[in-house]
Design a protein around this motif. Sequence first.
Motif, PDB file in Angstrom:
ATOM      1  N   LYS A 108       0.822  -1.212   0.000  1.00  0.00           N
ATOM      2  CA  LYS A 108       0.000   0.000   0.000  1.00  0.00           C
ATOM      3  C   LYS A 108       0.853   1.259   0.000  1.00  0.00           C
ATOM      4  O   LYS A 108       0.612   2.177  -0.791  1.00  0.00           O
ATOM      5  N   TYR A 109       1.840   1.321   0.874  1.00  0.00           N
ATOM      6  CA  TYR A 109       2.613   2.551   1.051  1.00  0.00           C
ATOM      7  C   TYR A 109       3.855   2.615   0.150  1.00  0.00           C
ATOM      8  O   TYR A 109       4.385   3.705  -0.090  1.00  0.00           O
ATOM      9  N   TYR A 110       4.302   1.456  -0.332  1.00  0.00           N
ATOM     10  CA  TYR A 110       5.473   1.413  -1.230  1.00  0.00           C
ATOM     11  C   TYR A 110       5.158   0.481  -2.410  1.00  0.00           C
ATOM     12  O   TYR A 110       5.859  -0.502  -2.636  1.00  0.00           O
ATOM     13  N   PRO A 111       4.084   0.786  -3.148  1.00  0.00           N
ATOM     14  CA  PRO A 111       3.620  -0.146  -4.193  1.00  0.00           C
ATOM     15  C   PRO A 111       4.619  -0.395  -5.310  1.00  0.00           C
ATOM     16  O   PRO A 111       4.818  -1.541  -5.734  1.00  0.00           O
ATOM     17  N   TYR A 112       5.260   0.661  -5.801  1.00  0.00           N
ATOM     18  CA  TYR A 112       6.153   0.485  -6.939  1.00  0.00           C
ATOM     19  C   TYR A 112       7.483  -0.137  -6.528  1.00  0.00           C
ATOM     20  O   TYR A 112       8.130  -0.818  -7.335  1.00  0.00           O
ATOM     21  N   GLU A 113       7.864   0.066  -5.294  1.00  0.00           N
ATOM     22  CA  GLU A 113       9.060  -0.603  -4.789  1.00  0.00           C
ATOM     23  C   GLU A 113       8.829  -2.117  -4.739  1.00  0.00           C
ATOM     24  O   GLU A 113       9.724  -2.898  -5.074  1.00  0.00           O
ATOM     25  N   TRP A 114       7.619  -2.494  -4.330  1.00  0.00           N
ATOM     26  CA  TRP A 114       7.281  -3.924  -4.293  1.00  0.00           C
ATOM     27  C   TRP A 114       7.245  -4.503  -5.706  1.00  0.00           C
ATOM     28  O   TRP A 114       7.769  -5.580  -5.972  1.00  0.00           O
ATOM     29  N   ASN A 130       0.246  10.866   4.121  1.00  0.00           N
ATOM     30  CA  ASN A 130       0.448  12.233   3.648  1.00  0.00           C
ATOM     31  C   ASN A 130       1.848  12.433   3.066  1.00  0.00           C
ATOM     32  O   ASN A 130       2.047  13.255   2.166  1.00  0.00           O
ATOM     33  N   GLN A 131       2.799  11.664   3.571  1.00  0.00           N
ATOM     34  CA  GLN A 131       4.161  11.719   3.043  1.00  0.00           C
ATOM     35  C   GLN A 131       4.286  10.925   1.745  1.00  0.00           C
ATOM     36  O   GLN A 131       4.950  11.361   0.800  1.00  0.00           O
ATOM     37  N   ARG A 132       3.647   9.770   1.717  1.00  0.00           N
ATOM     38  CA  ARG A 132       3.817   8.861   0.596  1.00  0.00           C
ATOM     39  C   ARG A 132       2.906   9.170  -0.604  1.00  0.00           C
ATOM     40  O   ARG A 132       3.291   8.946  -1.749  1.00  0.00           O
ATOM     41  N   GLN A 133       1.721   9.666  -0.339  1.00  0.00           N
ATOM     42  CA  GLN A 133       0.747   9.882  -1.417  1.00  0.00           C
ATOM     43  C   GLN A 133       1.278  10.758  -2.557  1.00  0.00           C
ATOM     44  O   GLN A 133       1.142  10.386  -3.733  1.00  0.00           O
ATOM     45  N   PRO A 134       1.888  11.922  -2.275  1.00  0.00           N
ATOM     46  CA  PRO A 134       2.413  12.747  -3.380  1.00  0.00           C
ATOM     47  C   PRO A 134       3.452  12.008  -4.217  1.00  0.00           C
ATOM     48  O   PRO A 134       3.488  12.163  -5.448  1.00  0.00           O
ATOM     49  N   LYS A 135       4.297  11.208  -3.566  1.00  0.00           N
ATOM     50  CA  LYS A 135       5.331  10.456  -4.295  1.00  0.00           C
ATOM     51  C   LYS A 135       4.692   9.384  -5.173  1.00  0.00           C
ATOM     52  O   LYS A 135       5.099   9.177  -6.318  1.00  0.00           O
ATOM     53  N   ILE A 136       3.689   8.695  -4.634  1.00  0.00           N
ATOM     54  CA  ILE A 136       3.000   7.655  -5.397  1.00  0.00           C
ATOM     55  C   ILE A 136       2.272   8.269  -6.591  1.00  0.00           C
ATOM     56  O   ILE A 136       2.318   7.738  -7.710  1.00  0.00           O
ATOM     57  N   GLU A 137       1.608   9.406  -6.360  1.00  0.00           N
ATOM     58  CA  GLU A 137       0.894  10.083  -7.445  1.00  0.00           C
ATOM     59  C   GLU A 137       1.861  10.575  -8.519  1.00  0.00           C
ATOM     60  O   GLU A 137       1.538  10.539  -9.710  1.00  0.00           O
ATOM     61  N   ILE A 181       4.704   9.180  -9.326  1.00  0.00           N
ATOM     62  CA  ILE A 181       5.105   7.999 -10.093  1.00  0.00           C
ATOM     63  C   ILE A 181       3.961   7.544 -10.999  1.00  0.00           C
ATOM     64  O   ILE A 181       4.184   7.147 -12.144  1.00  0.00           O
ATOM     65  N   ASN A 182       2.720   7.617 -10.481  1.00  0.00           N
ATOM     66  CA  ASN A 182       1.547   7.260 -11.291  1.00  0.00           C
ATOM     67  C   ASN A 182       1.500   8.084 -12.575  1.00  0.00           C
ATOM     68  O   ASN A 182       1.260   7.559 -13.667  1.00  0.00           O
ATOM     69  N   LYS A 183       1.737   9.387 -12.435  1.00  0.00           N
ATOM     70  CA  LYS A 183       1.693  10.286 -13.593  1.00  0.00           C
ATOM     71  C   LYS A 183       2.832   9.979 -14.559  1.00  0.00           C
ATOM     72  O   LYS A 183       2.652  10.020 -15.779  1.00  0.00           O
ATOM     73  N   ASN A 207       9.418   2.954 -13.999  1.00  0.00           N
ATOM     74  CA  ASN A 207       9.795   2.908 -12.587  1.00  0.00           C
ATOM     75  C   ASN A 207      10.193   1.513 -12.099  1.00  0.00           C
ATOM     76  O   ASN A 207       9.900   1.115 -10.976  1.00  0.00           O
ATOM     77  N   PHE A 208      10.918   0.775 -12.936  1.00  0.00           N
ATOM     78  CA  PHE A 208      11.385  -0.547 -12.539  1.00  0.00           C
ATOM     79  C   PHE A 208      12.711  -0.498 -11.778  1.00  0.00           C
ATOM     80  O   PHE A 208      13.253  -1.528 -11.392  1.00  0.00           O
ATOM     81  N   ASN A 209      13.244   0.697 -11.592  1.00  0.00           N
ATOM     82  CA  ASN A 209      14.486   0.888 -10.837  1.00  0.00           C
ATOM     83  C   ASN A 209      15.628   0.006 -11.339  1.00  0.00           C
ATOM     84  O   ASN A 209      16.243  -0.747 -10.568  1.00  0.00           O
ATOM     85  N   PRO A 210      15.941   0.064 -12.638  1.00  0.00           N
ATOM     86  CA  PRO A 210      17.038  -0.757 -13.164  1.00  0.00           C
ATOM     87  C   PRO A 210      18.391  -0.218 -12.719  1.00  0.00           C
ATOM     88  O   PRO A 210      18.527   0.954 -12.383  1.00  0.00           O
ATOM     89  N   ARG A 211      19.384  -1.079 -12.721  1.00  0.00           N
ATOM     90  CA  ARG A 211      20.758  -0.665 -12.440  1.00  0.00           C
ATOM     91  C   ARG A 211      21.522  -0.648 -13.769  1.00  0.00           C
ATOM     92  O   ARG A 211      21.608  -1.649 -14.456  1.00  0.00           O
ATOM     93  N   LEU A 212      22.044   0.529 -14.131  1.00  0.00           N
ATOM     94  CA  LEU A 212      22.772   0.650 -15.388  1.00  0.00           C
ATOM     95  C   LEU A 212      24.175   0.079 -15.219  1.00  0.00           C
ATOM     96  O   LEU A 212      24.967   0.572 -14.423  1.00  0.00           O
ATOM     97  N   ARG A 213      24.463  -0.959 -15.981  1.00  0.00           N
ATOM     98  CA  ARG A 213      25.743  -1.647 -15.864  1.00  0.00           C
ATOM     99  C   ARG A 213      26.840  -0.857 -16.576  1.00  0.00           C
ATOM    100  O   ARG A 213      26.669  -0.429 -17.722  1.00  0.00           O
TER     101      ARG A 213
END
Length: 399
Positions: A46-52, A123-130, A132-134, A211-217
Amino acid sequence: MPGVTKRIFEHDVRDIISMWNDEIKTLMPLLPQEYTKKDIINLLRKYYPYEWISVESKYTYYHTKDKYIMKFCGKARFKMLKPELLICKVPMYKKISSENYLEYHKNNFSEDECEESKTKLWNQRQPKIERINKKIEKALYKTQQVTPTFIDQLIGLYERKNTSQKDRVYILLELKKYYCKKVIQFFFKLNDTELNKQLRFEAFYYLQEFNFNPRLRKQKYMLVHTNNKERKDYLKNIYSNEKYIIKLNPNELEYRIENSKEQKIKSYDYFISHSSKDSKEVQELIRKENSLKKNIFCDWINDIDYLKRHLLCNATLRVLEERMKQSKALIFVKSENSLSSIWCKYELNFFYELQKPIFIIEKDSIINKDFELKTINDYWFIDSDYKESTLIFASKIYN
C-alpha cells in the motif's frame, strides 16, 4: 557463475533487503495490535507499491534466466527467492516477527496512535505515489499494453549474430511501442548484457520510464562471450561504441517498410481511423481493445517518430496505406471532428478498396464506456478522387 554477474545479482538482493529494512521501520507504528506476515506485506504494497513491483520484476527476471540456464546446465544459478520469502531475510522483518516484539507491540498498542501514524505516513507517501503514477501514465500513453503476435520474431531478429547495430536500433524502436511482460523482460536482459552503449541505454531508459528501478551496468563490467580474438576485439572496442541516429521522416519509414524485416513482419488487428482532436477517447478505445488482446495501429503511437503531419508527402500516404494493408480491419471513431477530417476520408476510401471489414464506433459511446463495434453501413465517404483531394487539401494547410 561469472564473478561480475554474481556480484550484480548479490548487489541487487542486498539493495532490496536494505530498501525493505528502511521501509519496514516506517511501517512499524502502523501495525495492528495483532499482525501476521500478510499484514506486513499488505502495508508494504500500500505505502510502497512500486518498490514492491520492482522486486517482483527482478524476481521474474532472475527466475526466467534460471529456467533458461537449467535447459543447458540442469542446475539453477541465481535461485532468487520470491518476494514473499525474500522478505524473511530482512533484519527489521525478523525483529518485528519475533515473539518478544509481538508481545511487546500487543501490550503497548494504541489505536489512536496507530491511526495518527497511518495518516502521517500516507500524507508523506501519497504525493510520491501520485508522481510515479503520472510518470507511468505518461509512458503508457506512448505504448500499447498488449503482446503483439510478431514480438518473438522481433526479438529473434535482434538476437541474430549478423544483425547490425543500426538494425537493432530500429528493432528497439518497435519494441518500445509495447508494454508487456516479454518486452519488459527483454529490456532487463539488454540492460544486463548488451555490449553496445546506445542500445543498453535505450533499454535502461525504457525500464526507468516505468519505474522498474534498473541498475545501469558500466561498460568495464560488460562480459564478451567469445574466444575468437578478432571478434572479441570488434565487440569490445568497435561494436560497443557504434551509434546510429534514425532519420525521423516518412521517407525513412517508407524505405524501412520496403527493405527491412522488422517492418515486414508487422500485423495489426485494427487500424484506427480518427481525428487527433479525439485522442483521449481513442486512447480509451485502444486500452479496451488491448485488454481483449487486440493489437492496434494508431499513427501517433506506432509511427509517431516518422509520421509528422507537417512533413506531409507521398511517402506519408504510402506508409499509411501499408499500415492499412497490414491491418485485418478498420475502426472509424465517428465524431464531428472525424467526419470533417480529410485524413479519415482518405483512410476509409483506401480500406474500402481493400475490401476488408470496416467497423464504426461513436465517440460518445466510448465516453459512456460502451465499446461495441458496429459494421459500417453508411458509405458517405466514397470518393474516386480521394487521394488527389487529400494531397491538394493538405498542401494548402502545410505550405
